[in-house]
Scaffold this motif. Sequence first.
Motif, PDB file in Angstrom:
ATOM      1  N   ARG A  63     -53.098  52.202  -3.261  1.00  0.00           N
ATOM      2  CA  ARG A  63     -52.918  51.961  -4.692  1.00  0.00           C
ATOM      3  C   ARG A  63     -53.443  53.127  -5.533  1.00  0.00           C
ATOM      4  N   PHE A  64     -54.506  53.770  -5.079  1.00  0.00           N
ATOM      5  CA  PHE A  64     -55.159  54.808  -5.886  1.00  0.00           C
ATOM      6  C   PHE A  64     -54.969  56.237  -5.371  1.00  0.00           C
ATOM      7  N   ASP A  65     -54.188  56.413  -4.331  1.00  0.00           N
ATOM      8  CA  ASP A  65     -53.941  57.742  -3.773  1.00  0.00           C
ATOM      9  C   ASP A  65     -52.796  58.416  -4.528  1.00  0.00           C
ATOM     10  N   TRP A  66     -53.035  58.713  -5.784  1.00  0.00           N
ATOM     11  CA  TRP A  66     -52.022  59.297  -6.656  1.00  0.00           C
ATOM     12  C   TRP A  66     -51.632  60.705  -6.255  1.00  0.00           C
ATOM     13  N   LEU A  67     -52.539  61.404  -5.576  1.00  0.00           N
ATOM     14  CA  LEU A  67     -52.257  62.785  -5.178  1.00  0.00           C
ATOM     15  C   LEU A  67     -51.640  62.874  -3.781  1.00  0.00           C
ATOM     16  N   HIS A  68     -51.481  61.737  -3.139  1.00  0.00           N
ATOM     17  CA  HIS A  68     -50.878  61.649  -1.801  1.00  0.00           C
ATOM     18  C   HIS A  68     -51.605  62.548  -0.799  1.00  0.00           C
ATOM     19  N   LEU A  69     -52.932  62.434  -0.795  1.00  0.00           N
ATOM     20  CA  LEU A  69     -53.755  63.232   0.107  1.00  0.00           C
ATOM     21  C   LEU A  69     -54.260  62.441   1.310  1.00  0.00           C
ATOM     22  N   ILE A  70     -53.925  61.143   1.352  1.00  0.00           N
ATOM     23  CA  ILE A  70     -54.448  60.289   2.414  1.00  0.00           C
ATOM     24  C   ILE A  70     -53.307  59.614   3.169  1.00  0.00           C
ATOM     25  N   GLU A  71     -53.336  59.814   4.474  1.00  0.00           N
ATOM     26  CA  GLU A  71     -52.401  59.133   5.366  1.00  0.00           C
ATOM     27  C   GLU A  71     -53.211  58.063   6.103  1.00  0.00           C
ATOM     28  N   LEU A  72     -52.668  56.876   6.214  1.00  0.00           N
ATOM     29  CA  LEU A  72     -53.377  55.769   6.861  1.00  0.00           C
ATOM     30  C   LEU A  72     -52.748  55.461   8.209  1.00  0.00           C
ATOM     31  N   GLN A  73     -53.594  55.371   9.233  1.00  0.00           N
ATOM     32  CA  GLN A  73     -53.120  55.143  10.599  1.00  0.00           C
ATOM     33  C   GLN A  73     -53.947  54.016  11.219  1.00  0.00           C
TER      34      GLN A  73
END
Length: 130
Positions: free
Chosen positions: A27-37
Amino acid sequence: MNGFGKIVVFYDSWCPICKNVKINIGRFDWLHLIELQSIRENLEGTINVPLEKLEKEMYCLNKKNNHITVGIEAIASITARLPLFMILWLPIKLSSLLGIGSCIYKYIARTRKIIPVNNCDSSSCVYKKE
């Protein structure tokens, strides 16, 4: 854009706390710097950490330099990449350096509940496979 590279956050999709953290990161990763695995999926070639360790603490892998952070340091890595939460980075880092953050994180990680495979049915379990 902030100066931090992209990271992969390894989370436990059997853990309700972890699933909520995943939702909020998304919801808060506006910069798209986090990938979730999810650690419950095929991890081959993504991180060289045994599943037993991944089950105990959150791990992050920096995609730029392959640096791995664990536990409270992983939380610091995440907050550094979420614009709304960047203000929490310094207190989290300080708590980590003082040992307090690590103790709190380990307590939460140790006492969390995970939903074991094949141990619930539709009437007794709210777990839904992602």
